[in-house]
Design an enzyme around this catalytic site. Sequence first.
Site, mmCIF file in Angstrom:
data_model
loop_
_atom_site.group_PDB
_atom_site.id
_atom_site.type_symbol
_atom_site.label_atom_id
_atom_site.label_comp_id
_atom_site.label_asym_id
_atom_site.label_seq_id
_atom_site.Cartn_x
_atom_site.Cartn_y
_atom_site.Cartn_z
ATOM 1 N N GLU A 150 4.291 1.388 4.517
ATOM 2 C CA GLU A 150 4.884 0.049 4.416
ATOM 3 C C GLU A 150 6.042 -0.023 3.417
ATOM 4 O O GLU A 150 7.106 -0.566 3.736
ATOM 5 C CB GLU A 150 3.803 -0.986 4.102
ATOM 6 N N ASP A 189 4.781 -4.366 -3.374
ATOM 7 C CA ASP A 189 4.298 -5.053 -2.171
ATOM 8 C C ASP A 189 2.894 -5.605 -2.382
ATOM 9 O O ASP A 189 1.922 -4.854 -2.424
ATOM 10 C CB ASP A 189 4.330 -4.084 -0.980
HETATM 11 MG MG MG Z 1 2.004 -6.435 4.374
#
Ligand code: MG
Length: 569
Positions: free
Chosen positions: A147, A170
Amino acid sequence: MSQIVGIDLGTTNSLIAVWREDKAELIPNALGDFLTPSCVSIDADGAVLVGRPALERSSTHPDRTAASFKRYMGTDRKLHLADRFFRPEELSSLVLKSLKADAEAWLREPVTDAVIAVPAYFNDAQRRATRVAGELAGLKVLRLINEPTAAALAYSVHQREGERKFLIFDLGGGTFDVSVLDFFEGVMEVRASTGDNFLGGDDFTQALCELFCRKRGIVFAALSAGDSQRLWRQVEIAKRRLTQSDAGCVSVEMRIGDIEHAVELGSDEIQQHLEPLLNKLRKPVERALRDARIPLDTLDDVILVGGATRMPLVRKLVSRMFGRLPAGNLNPDEVVALGAAVQAGLVGRHSALDEMVMTDVAPYSLGIETAIQLGANDYVGGNFVPIIERNTVVPVSREQRILTIRDRQRYLVVKVFQGEARLTRDNIALGELKLEVPIKPAAEAGADIRFTYDVSGVLEVQATTFPDGVTKTIVIEENPGAMTAEEIARCIAALASLKIHPRDQTENRTVLARADRIYEELLGEPRRLLAVEIARFQSSLERQIVDEISRTRQELTGVLDHIEAQYTY
Ligand code: MG
Ligand code: ADP
């Protein structure tokens, strides 16, 4: 050639995007939203609902609705919905199927190939489970992408000159990832990647629910499923209100049983109550910078990703830690999907991306268990020996020789682990294999163990015994909960028997689910009035007059909006 899609399969929300006309584009779902809640519910007639209509049913039909199942990917845990059990892969595949249908409706062509983003910290079992989920949804998963790497790609795609070092922070609903990346002359290198699989915005909501309860002398865990979900929703709204206003304090009102509870949460007590969670965000950041050997002050940018980074407390912490304001011209909820689409463009070799190359790293150390020799016949077992160390650039292949420790030893048991702890008992067991070795004096027989780790984070283990030179490639069988090919085939057949709620009915179904939820929460006159509106909408649905359906739906939606703005139930 058909399009390759990029997917952010989130714990809370999922998104799908595509690389088209030299840019990444998000694809809206049947409701016109980019964010599809990662939630699945089974209707009374057995049809599967995905996204908002499913989420609306989580309080009215908790035993038929599932969310946050990404947390169980890679385990053998099953979730009970309606009258059957689902593996986390199956539930994820239903979300993927729904996204795939949205993309097909939008692109007007079949979608078969995908790049799916996974948390950098996902282990081998979790990555395999994600691939299986794709397969169950009828998608060929060409690549898994971390990600944060996806987020960095989304930020770098239009600024390819010069060198930039950045840190991706994140914080999603259920996972926290920190990565340090170096972007130089079109080459993206992930220098370090770390995080916490069990930390996210949901934990902040949970903590605020507990604070609310503590102030009212209620035990949160003792609330009924319905009450705790209603409280959760109220607190979630309050949490977002905190983001919007600078007031710093927020009020939460809710009726539990016959009592109306109203609580004012002040900024100081919120700060104090959330302090332990905020502190947990520090360590992975420090570790990522240390592993990357990049001093904090040489970072060019700090990039926030994930809905929970909208919280002012989190932004403040980040600003304090880095001594600067984070970058953020892209929407933190959408960055990962956009980056996955860039990766899809790279896989599909679109010319605009020709000059971009990606390198990635292993997010954790992988190794085997061995015994350490202290004296002639003195061994201490249970030690972890890394073969591929954390943050090694992938793809990578490394070999380690192990020797027999006794004369005439017949077998070598190779246990495979991942993690950073010194002792294997503190790491995650991935599997084990038993090798037969030639009978020899101690240390004259053994095996070369080769670990190969590919760009999608899948590990292959090969063993060559010596002196006989027999090679075995090992499929790690004791991977907890991993599905066999047979099980996957059976699962696909079982899923095919599930009815999927028609996509063109999503909007009607969502409004009805929302109306049902609010109806259950109301009492007295408002409740009776709402029942009339619902009946009116339902009757037009039954008579299938398109104009009338859209009119009564609008009216009902207006009533629901009004009630939600007026009442705290
Ligand atoms: Mg996410
Ligand atoms: P995931 O990647 O886990 O699917 P998202 O990036 O969609 O998650 O983030 C979901 C989280 O973001 C939830 O915990 C939600 O409460 C939080 N969130 C979303 N919007 C806001 C906001 N405006 N203020 C505070 N938190 C928010």
